[in-house]
Design an enzyme around this catalytic site. Structure first.
Site, PDB file in Angstrom:
ATOM      1  N   VAL A  11       0.884  -1.380  -0.491  1.00  0.00           N
ATOM      2  CA  VAL A  11      -0.354   0.221  -0.007  1.00  0.00           C
ATOM      3  C   VAL A  11       0.839   1.375   0.502  1.00  0.00           C
ATOM      4  CG1 VAL A  11      -1.849   1.448   1.274  1.00  0.00           C
ATOM      5  CG2 VAL A  11      -2.234  -1.055   0.883  1.00  0.00           C
ATOM      6  N   PHE A 147      -8.586   0.745  -1.391  1.00  0.00           N
ATOM      7  CA  PHE A 147      -9.451  -0.940  -2.215  1.00  0.00           C
ATOM      8  C   PHE A 147      -8.370  -1.455  -3.154  1.00  0.00           C
ATOM      9  CE2 PHE A 147     -13.105   0.275   0.226  1.00  0.00           C
ATOM     10  CZ  PHE A 147     -12.312   1.594   0.661  1.00  0.00           C
ATOM     11  N   GLU A 150      -3.885  -6.591  -4.981  1.00  0.00           N
ATOM     12  CA  GLU A 150      -2.288  -6.768  -6.005  1.00  0.00           C
ATOM     13  C   GLU A 150      -2.744  -7.290  -7.317  1.00  0.00           C
ATOM     14  OE1 GLU A 150      -1.354  -8.425  -1.543  1.00  0.00           O
ATOM     15  OE2 GLU A 150      -0.121  -9.361  -3.267  1.00  0.00           O
ATOM     16  N   PHE A 244     -16.171 -10.867  -8.951  1.00  0.00           N
ATOM     17  CA  PHE A 244     -15.971 -12.027  -7.583  1.00  0.00           C
ATOM     18  C   PHE A 244     -16.727 -13.022  -7.846  1.00  0.00           C
ATOM     19  CE2 PHE A 244     -12.845  -9.872  -5.275  1.00  0.00           C
ATOM     20  CZ  PHE A 244     -12.016  -8.601  -6.209  1.00  0.00           C
ATOM     21  N   CYS A 255      -5.651  -9.747   2.696  1.00  0.00           N
ATOM     22  CA  CYS A 255      -6.185  -9.078   2.994  1.00  0.00           C
ATOM     23  C   CYS A 255      -8.242  -9.578   3.252  1.00  0.00           C
ATOM     24  CB  CYS A 255      -6.950  -7.459   1.944  1.00  0.00           C
ATOM     25  SG  CYS A 255      -5.716  -6.954   2.198  1.00  0.00           S
ATOM     26  N   LYS A 315      -3.041 -15.737  -6.522  1.00  0.00           N
ATOM     27  CA  LYS A 315      -3.828 -15.035  -7.949  1.00  0.00           C
ATOM     28  C   LYS A 315      -2.550 -15.029  -8.564  1.00  0.00           C
ATOM     29  CE  LYS A 315      -4.609  -9.977  -6.934  1.00  0.00           C
ATOM     30  NZ  LYS A 315      -5.282  -9.362  -7.442  1.00  0.00           N
TER      31      LYS A 315
HETATM   32  C1  UDX Z   1      -8.943  -7.985  -2.417  1.00  0.00           C
HETATM   33  C2  UDX Z   1      -9.904  -6.287  -2.214  1.00  0.00           C
HETATM   34  O1  UDX Z   1     -10.500  -6.774  -3.995  1.00  0.00           O
HETATM   35  C3  UDX Z   1      -8.923  -5.149  -1.790  1.00  0.00           C
HETATM   36  O2  UDX Z   1     -10.144  -4.377  -2.635  1.00  0.00           O
HETATM   37  C4  UDX Z   1      -8.576  -4.703  -1.361  1.00  0.00           C
HETATM   38  O3  UDX Z   1      -7.473  -3.724  -0.536  1.00  0.00           O
HETATM   39  C5  UDX Z   1      -7.297  -5.127  -0.930  1.00  0.00           C
HETATM   40  O4  UDX Z   1      -8.017  -7.301  -0.544  1.00  0.00           O
HETATM   41  P1  UDX Z   1      -6.402  -8.604  -3.070  1.00  0.00           P
HETATM   42  O5  UDX Z   1      -6.720  -9.757  -2.008  1.00  0.00           O
HETATM   43  O6  UDX Z   1      -5.397  -8.144  -3.916  1.00  0.00           O
HETATM   44  O7  UDX Z   1      -7.851  -7.593  -3.645  1.00  0.00           O
HETATM   45  O8  UDX Z   1      -7.411  -9.225  -4.647  1.00  0.00           O
HETATM   46  P2  UDX Z   1      -8.496  -9.861  -4.975  1.00  0.00           P
HETATM   47  O9  UDX Z   1      -8.622  -9.730  -6.519  1.00  0.00           O
HETATM   48  O10 UDX Z   1      -9.421  -8.886  -4.444  1.00  0.00           O
HETATM   49  O11 UDX Z   1      -8.932 -11.704  -4.890  1.00  0.00           O
HETATM   50  C6  UDX Z   1      -8.640 -12.559  -3.690  1.00  0.00           C
HETATM   51  C7  UDX Z   1      -9.129 -13.823  -3.944  1.00  0.00           C
HETATM   52  O12 UDX Z   1     -10.558 -13.565  -4.531  1.00  0.00           O
HETATM   53  C8  UDX Z   1      -7.868 -14.675  -4.364  1.00  0.00           C
HETATM   54  O13 UDX Z   1      -7.180 -15.344  -4.095  1.00  0.00           O
HETATM   55  C9  UDX Z   1      -8.532 -14.555  -5.768  1.00  0.00           C
HETATM   56  O14 UDX Z   1      -8.365 -15.360  -6.737  1.00  0.00           O
HETATM   57  C10 UDX Z   1     -10.360 -14.754  -5.281  1.00  0.00           C
HETATM   58  N1  UDX Z   1     -11.667 -14.704  -6.499  1.00  0.00           N
HETATM   59  C11 UDX Z   1     -11.441 -13.615  -6.930  1.00  0.00           C
HETATM   60  C12 UDX Z   1     -12.113 -15.506  -7.141  1.00  0.00           C
HETATM   61  O15 UDX Z   1     -11.363 -16.795  -6.429  1.00  0.00           O
HETATM   62  N2  UDX Z   1     -13.009 -15.305  -7.729  1.00  0.00           N
HETATM   63  C13 UDX Z   1     -13.266 -14.364  -7.784  1.00  0.00           C
HETATM   64  O16 UDX Z   1     -14.284 -13.937  -8.967  1.00  0.00           O
HETATM   65  C14 UDX Z   1     -12.446 -13.135  -7.703  1.00  0.00           C
END
Ligand code: UDX
Length: 431
Positions: A11, A147, A150, A244, A255, A315
């Site tokens: 961040v 928000f 990564e 999502f 997070c 991811k």
């Molecule tokens: C998250 C929030 O999105 C972000 O706003 C906050 O500031 C930090 O935490 P991040 O953890 O970097 O961001 O990744 P994100 O893209 O949100 O994915 C989180 C997890 O959910 C990953 O493991 C991803 O693979 C999974 N995911 C995401 C799914 O399984 N399905 C989806 O449709 C989206």
């Protein structure tokens, strides 16, 4: 304006280089000597697309300075952003040690009276209020949660869905909001606790949405329907939205798991009973177990098998293993006597530290995706690196000993994979 930023993690560093892009001068404080040296040399200590280039550019332009001195950083600054980590304790409570230490230090340095202290770190409701009184200074304290995802942090900084600024000092809120100009986004001015809880409420809901998608996918699979089509139809409802809703190996990251645990901890502290978030966490854990169950069932047992794993990071687009499915699935496979060969495009080094040979005998990490496939009885895809989808199914089939492909991200072309005689199993893809 000159901005001081304390903490050069995902961040803090991303915010520093992005504020430089907006024309501000930034003094970034990092107390770890190793990271400080890297940053001063213009080397990014984090894997985040675009950050290394911006770091080097703004070190060279002089817009970004890096220091271990809080006093030097706040001299002449109009704002001090607190971006230190607040990692989870076992109870789920965020560990505010670094934050408390920094607030103590801020109280000891010379601050211009109009400098705004901005808490960007994710902190439980009530922390900004505590910080304001702990500081014992006339300086305003403002909550400005981030928000950033990564892998897309820079884009998320410049195209936010909204800017949230919270606190009782309206003029200070407007000053902090003004730092983001000329970014166009809805601006919500709240008090402290509202801003703090908006952050947790957002991540809690995202986790709920993912777990809901995973549950619908499991039901679709059981009835032989296409879960992706069902979730696409669901996402077309404007009250739901498509984002999502991708089924997968369960959410990970630094997070979502952490913020859900913090929400549950805070609710317990306040005597509020939460039903949905614990369920989201249970579904998430079960999603990993289901992958292992699938492999065991399809292979008739795991002992003595060789499993290829494509993808270790939580991811695509990051090298971060925090909360990654691989961190639970691979040790479980090894535990059941399987041999694992794993590949990732960015997280191999990190995984070797997480799962060193002495703890994970039976695991081999490979530099190339096809090397991981050598004589494998099954391929398990955990991270949706796009390059995996470029690998010809014929090459997959020729490299493997067995014929099972379990694609936990629905990344590969199931029809093409089946065409070369492999058994393709997606997530929520019916029989
Ligand atoms: C998250 C929030 O999105 C972000 O706003 C906050 O500031 C930090 O935490 P991040 O953890 O970097 O961001 O990744 P994100 O893209 O949100 O994915 C989180 C997890 O959910 C990953 O493991 C991803 O693979 C999974 N995911 C995401 C799914 O399984 N399905 C989806 O449709 C989206």
């Amino acid at each position: 304006m000159k901005i001081a930023i304390a903490g050069a993690g995902y961040v803090g560093l991303t915010s520093a280089v992005c504020f430089c892009e907006l024309g501000h001068r930034v003094s970034l404080i990092e107390i770890d000597p190793g990271r400080l040296g890297d940053l001063q040399a213009g080397h990014s200590p984090i894997f985040e697309p675009g950050v290394p280039e911006l770091l080097l550019a703004h070190r060279q332009s002089g817009a970004l300075t890096v220091t271990d001195s809080l006093q030097a950083a706040v001299d002449g600054a109009g704002a001090l952003f607190v971006c230190v980590g607040t990692p989870p304790r076992a109870s789920g409570a965020p560990d505010l040690t670094a934050l408390r230490h920094l607030i103590g230090q801020i109280g000891q340095v010379e601050l211009s009276p109009d400098l705004v202290v901005v808490l960007k770190s994710t902190v439980p409701p009530g922390t900004n209020r505590w910080a304001r009184s702990a500081l014992g200074l006339p300086n305003p304290v403002v909550s400005n949660p981030e928000f950033l995802r990564e892998g897309t942090a820079i884009a998320d900084f410049f195209q936010p869905d909204r800017i949230i600024v919270g606190g009782p000092d309206h003029e200070a809120l407007l000053r902090v909001a003004g730092l983001y100009a000329p970014i166009e986004a809805p601006l919500l001015l709240t008090d402290w606790e509202e801003a703090e809880l908006i952050k947790y409420a957002t991540n809690g809901f995202l986790a709920l949405k993912i777990s809901y998608a995973n549950e619908i996918a499991s039901l679709a699979e059981a009835i032989g329907a296409d879960g992706l089509q069902i979730l696409t139809g669901l996402g077309l409802d404007h009250r739901v939205g498509p984002a999502f809703l991708k089924p997968g190996p369960g959410y990970g990251g630094s997070c979502l798991p952490k913020d859900l645990a913090a929400l549950r901890w805070k609710a317990r502290q306040q005597g509020v009973r939460l039903e949905l978030l614990p369920a989201a966490e249970r579904v998430n854990q079960r999603q990993r177990e289901r992958l292992i169950d699938r492999l065991r069932a399809e292979l008739g047992g795991l002992a003595g098998t060789r499993i290829a794993v494509w993808g270790l990071a939580f991811k695509a687009g990051t090298d971060d293993l925090r909360g990654a499915a691989s961190a639970t699935v691979i040790p479980a496979l090894l535990q059941e006597g399987a041999e694992v060969r794993a590949h990732d495009f960015a997280a191999l080094t990190a995984f070797e530290q997480l799962c060193p040979p002495e703890q994970c005998s039976g695991l081999r990490l490979t530099q190339k995706p096809l090397e991981a496939l050598h004589e494998a009885d099954a391929l398990l895809l955990l991270t949706e690196w796009p390059a995996y989808a470029e690998i010809p199914p014929e090459a997959i089939q020729q490299a493997m000993r067995g014929d099972l492909v379990l694609d936990a991200r629905n990344l590969l072309d199931g029809v093409a994979v089946r065409k070369v005689g492999l058994r393709y199993r997606g997530i929520g893809r019916g029989r």
